[in-house]
Design a protein around this motif. Sequence first.
Motif, short mmCIF file in Angstrom:
data_model
loop_
_atom_site.label_atom_id
_atom_site.label_comp_id
_atom_site.label_asym_id
_atom_site.label_seq_id
_atom_site.Cartn_x
_atom_site.Cartn_y
_atom_site.Cartn_z
N GLU A 193 31.08 -5.17 65.98
CA GLU A 193 29.79 -4.80 65.40
C GLU A 193 29.96 -4.58 63.89
O GLU A 193 30.88 -3.88 63.46
CB GLU A 193 29.26 -3.51 66.05
CG GLU A 193 27.85 -3.17 65.62
CD GLU A 193 27.48 -1.71 65.86
OE1 GLU A 193 26.51 -1.24 65.26
OE2 GLU A 193 28.20 -1.04 66.63
N VAL A 194 29.08 -5.21 63.10
CA VAL A 194 29.15 -5.08 61.63
C VAL A 194 27.96 -4.24 61.16
O VAL A 194 26.81 -4.54 61.50
CB VAL A 194 29.09 -6.47 60.96
CG1 VAL A 194 29.06 -6.33 59.44
CG2 VAL A 194 30.29 -7.32 61.40
N ARG A 195 28.25 -3.20 60.38
CA ARG A 195 27.17 -2.39 59.80
C ARG A 195 27.30 -2.41 58.27
O ARG A 195 28.37 -2.08 57.75
CB ARG A 195 27.26 -0.93 60.26
CG ARG A 195 26.83 -0.71 61.67
CD ARG A 195 26.85 0.78 61.99
NE ARG A 195 27.22 0.99 63.38
CZ ARG A 195 27.77 2.11 63.86
NH1 ARG A 195 28.00 3.13 63.04
NH2 ARG A 195 28.07 2.22 65.13
N PRO A 196 26.22 -2.78 57.57
CA PRO A 196 26.30 -2.82 56.11
C PRO A 196 26.59 -1.43 55.54
O PRO A 196 26.11 -0.42 56.08
CB PRO A 196 24.91 -3.28 55.67
CG PRO A 196 24.23 -3.74 56.90
CD PRO A 196 24.90 -3.12 58.09
N LEU A 197 27.37 -1.39 54.48
CA LEU A 197 27.72 -0.13 53.82
C LEU A 197 27.13 -0.17 52.41
O LEU A 197 27.62 -0.87 51.54
CB LEU A 197 29.24 0.03 53.76
CG LEU A 197 29.80 1.30 53.16
CD1 LEU A 197 29.31 2.53 53.91
CD2 LEU A 197 31.33 1.25 53.18
N LYS A 198 26.04 0.56 52.25
CA LYS A 198 25.34 0.55 50.97
C LYS A 198 26.08 1.46 49.99
O LYS A 198 26.46 2.57 50.34
CB LYS A 198 23.92 1.07 51.21
CG LYS A 198 22.96 0.86 50.09
CD LYS A 198 21.54 1.04 50.63
CE LYS A 198 20.59 1.56 49.59
NZ LYS A 198 19.25 1.79 50.16
N THR A 199 26.27 0.97 48.77
CA THR A 199 26.98 1.78 47.77
C THR A 199 26.00 2.32 46.73
O THR A 199 24.79 2.07 46.82
CB THR A 199 28.05 0.97 47.02
OG1 THR A 199 27.39 0.02 46.18
CG2 THR A 199 28.98 0.26 47.99
N MET A 200 26.52 3.00 45.72
CA MET A 200 25.67 3.58 44.69
C MET A 200 24.89 2.54 43.90
O MET A 200 23.92 2.86 43.24
CB MET A 200 26.50 4.45 43.74
CG MET A 200 27.47 3.69 42.86
SD MET A 200 27.90 4.64 41.39
CE MET A 200 29.35 5.47 41.91
N THR A 201 25.30 1.26 43.99
CA THR A 201 24.54 0.23 43.28
C THR A 201 23.21 -0.05 43.94
O THR A 201 22.35 -0.72 43.37
CB THR A 201 25.31 -1.11 43.24
OG1 THR A 201 25.41 -1.60 44.59
CG2 THR A 201 26.71 -0.93 42.67
N GLY A 202 23.03 0.45 45.17
CA GLY A 202 21.80 0.18 45.92
C GLY A 202 21.95 -1.03 46.81
O GLY A 202 21.08 -1.34 47.61
N GLN A 203 23.06 -1.76 46.65
CA GLN A 203 23.29 -2.94 47.48
C GLN A 203 24.43 -2.64 48.46
O GLN A 203 25.21 -1.72 48.24
CB GLN A 203 23.67 -4.14 46.60
CG GLN A 203 22.54 -4.53 45.67
CD GLN A 203 23.00 -5.51 44.60
OE1 GLN A 203 24.06 -6.10 44.69
NE2 GLN A 203 22.17 -5.66 43.58
N ALA A 204 24.51 -3.48 49.50
CA ALA A 204 25.60 -3.33 50.47
C ALA A 204 26.65 -4.38 50.16
O ALA A 204 26.65 -5.46 50.74
CB ALA A 204 25.07 -3.47 51.89
N GLU A 205 27.52 -4.07 49.19
CA GLU A 205 28.59 -5.03 48.86
C GLU A 205 29.69 -5.00 49.91
O GLU A 205 30.55 -5.87 49.95
CB GLU A 205 29.22 -4.71 47.50
CG GLU A 205 28.30 -4.89 46.31
CD GLU A 205 27.62 -3.60 45.90
OE1 GLU A 205 27.71 -2.61 46.65
OE2 GLU A 205 26.99 -3.59 44.82
N PHE A 206 29.67 -3.95 50.75
CA PHE A 206 30.72 -3.78 51.75
C PHE A 206 30.08 -3.54 53.12
O PHE A 206 28.88 -3.39 53.23
CB PHE A 206 31.62 -2.59 51.39
CG PHE A 206 32.23 -2.69 50.02
CD1 PHE A 206 33.36 -3.45 49.81
CD2 PHE A 206 31.65 -2.02 48.94
CE1 PHE A 206 33.93 -3.55 48.55
CE2 PHE A 206 32.21 -2.13 47.68
CZ PHE A 206 33.35 -2.88 47.48
#
Lengths: 388, 358
Positions: A193-206
């Motif tokens: 299962e993959v869950r997006p990890l949103k960072t302080m940039t507002g995007q989910a780079e990870f």
Amino acid sequence: MDLTLTPELATFREEVRAFLEAHGGEYEAGAPKDPKAWQRLLIDNGYAARTIPRAYGGFGAAPDGLKTRIIAEAFIDAGAPRGMSGQGISMLVPTLLEVGSEEQKTRWIPPTLSGDIIWCQGYSEPGAGSDLANLQTKAVEDGEDFLISGSKIWTSTAAQAQMMFCLVRTEPDKPKHEGISYILFPMDTPGIEVRPLKTMTGQAEFNEVFFTDVRVPKTNVVGGRGRGWQVANTTLKHERGMLGDPNATEARLKQLIELMKSETVDGQRIIDNPIFRDRLMQLQARVLSMKFNGLRTMTDDTAGLARLVVKLQGCELNHQVAALAIDALGELGILYQDGPHLRAKGRWQWNYMFDLGLIIGGGTAQIQKNIISERGLGMPREPKTVEA
Amino acid sequence: MRFALSEDQTMLQDSLNRTLADLVPLERVRRFADDEGPQQVSDIWMRLAEMGLPGLMIPEEQGGLGLGMLEAALASEALGKVAAAAPFLGSAVLAPLALKLAGTDEQRRRWLPKLATGAVTAGVAISEPIAGARDGAGVTAADGRLTGQALFALNATGADLLVVADKNGGLHLTHIAEAAEPMPSIDVTRRLTALTFKDTPAEALASNGALDRLRDAAWILLAADTLGAAQAMLDKAVAYAKERKQFGRTIGSFQAVKHLCAEMAAELEPARALVWYAAYAFDHAPDEAPLMAAHAKAHTSEIGRFIARTATEVHGGIGMTDLLGLHFWFKRIGQNRQLLGGPEKVREIAARMQGLAA
């Protein structure tokens, strides 16, 4: 010191320039119109996968740091997109070339180079960051397979990837560095299962990736059972070389100078403010230092320490370049996402935040300082706590 | 293409480092401050003359070695490493360069062979038109005569020949000043002089912008000197941290200490590449040389300051003592920073060179 190009290299540079001129219509705004076709074209001409043997879908040239640099500079000058550079191409392929079986090389390298297979990297875990060898994702034997359970974090491109190269614990009874294996599996295997990890940039780079009894054949282990730590270290070496690339920093500094020449406050250009100008000059000296340091690491056998400092200094410098851009923008520097006053689509703001992540990722600044002081200066290691 | 020292350059560097380590131990550095300081300087210079150092950049037909700016930078680095007192910058580099760029054949024939053997030394007074005039200093030239004051003259104590820049950047040769007063500074290893001229006879050199080249050369070599001095301070800090024990451990095993050492190395190593490139450009890419020289000077000033204070801190209290002598390098780095323009001044010039400042 001799920085003149030999006739052979001068000719080579002309060839690269001529190639880019002839194919200028196949990309726009620094991006290829057809990424896979562009990648094929670059490989066929030796501007991507240059040193990968032909048998595995590469160009098959002998390693030559100067030609690599000439290619990089010509592409920057022309604003042309480089070949694909995902973690599969930059990290998995060199690892397979070094320690993979013949079957693994022929099976995985060609489709990775062509862009048909995108990979993601399963290394870090919530409890295993800087202390990566402490990873707990377990692979339990079940006949000819392993059943993998646990989780990974900081996984870029996990949502797009077809495959993962992953570190798992196969020998729980062995000391932590000796119980790890390096294993490959498809991302559509049941139990992932993959869950997006949103960072302080507002995007989910990870992303975060969770595994529940994911069945993977034992033959997918690379470099031997229990050898994963050594295999991973060959890969990390390639990652640190990528982070802090001085060519990228130099290109950013040029953009910063243009920004400071074009932006005005009360009709005065930013560049005409002596405080901002002084900060710019300080950064320019650092960018030049890292540029020449990079040249030196390619051709000077005595440059061991110079190589060790690239990740630490290069990533810090990128962050400082973005920081000066934000400050030069003043109140405009706090805008983000969209709007009529936003500059460069918010790229400086994104860089300022994301570059902090690169100071931490790929071996934190503090880990880099351990490496520099221990390997570079021969200082003693931190005394180890006794393992339970 | 190769960004690395050649075999010959590495050999020169090794032999200079070996010779200077024997020739200038700490006990000798201490004596530079004494009354016999000038005698020490002269003794050291004579010994370095056996290696050809005074004539390093002087053409072979005038008795020199005919080497370039990168070799001169390696020599400066080696001198900075041991905090040596020697008239290298003025006598072996700037004065010969002034004669080469703006002298007559006759002047070159008269002076270069003697400078090359070290029999004659030259002082250089170029501070005002580069760093700016303080306390009303500045020299005016008229009818072959100089009048006024030149501060911060380099290697001028006991010099047989003086190269003097006037307020407008013109260069002049003279033997004498009306008065030459020492300017005691923090750095006892290199003495500075205030020269006073009063209708002093002087030979004008050609007015062809040679002062800019002298400035670039001086900036590069001050940067190289700081590189050597900072390397010495880092080496001493690392060695000390590996030996000194507190809390039952060598202090170098504490990250608080070893990270300071890593930070120093991380600042120093790329600066070396910048200084090398600036020196290389001086001879082989003259268009780029002024900007590279400026950045080398300003940047080594900044990282030099950081390393000087950090290496002292790694030593703890003993780092502050005269007994240890670390302060000789601390002060040498400090002097290099201010001489011929502090970093703010030099960066402003660097911006101007690129059309980024008026």
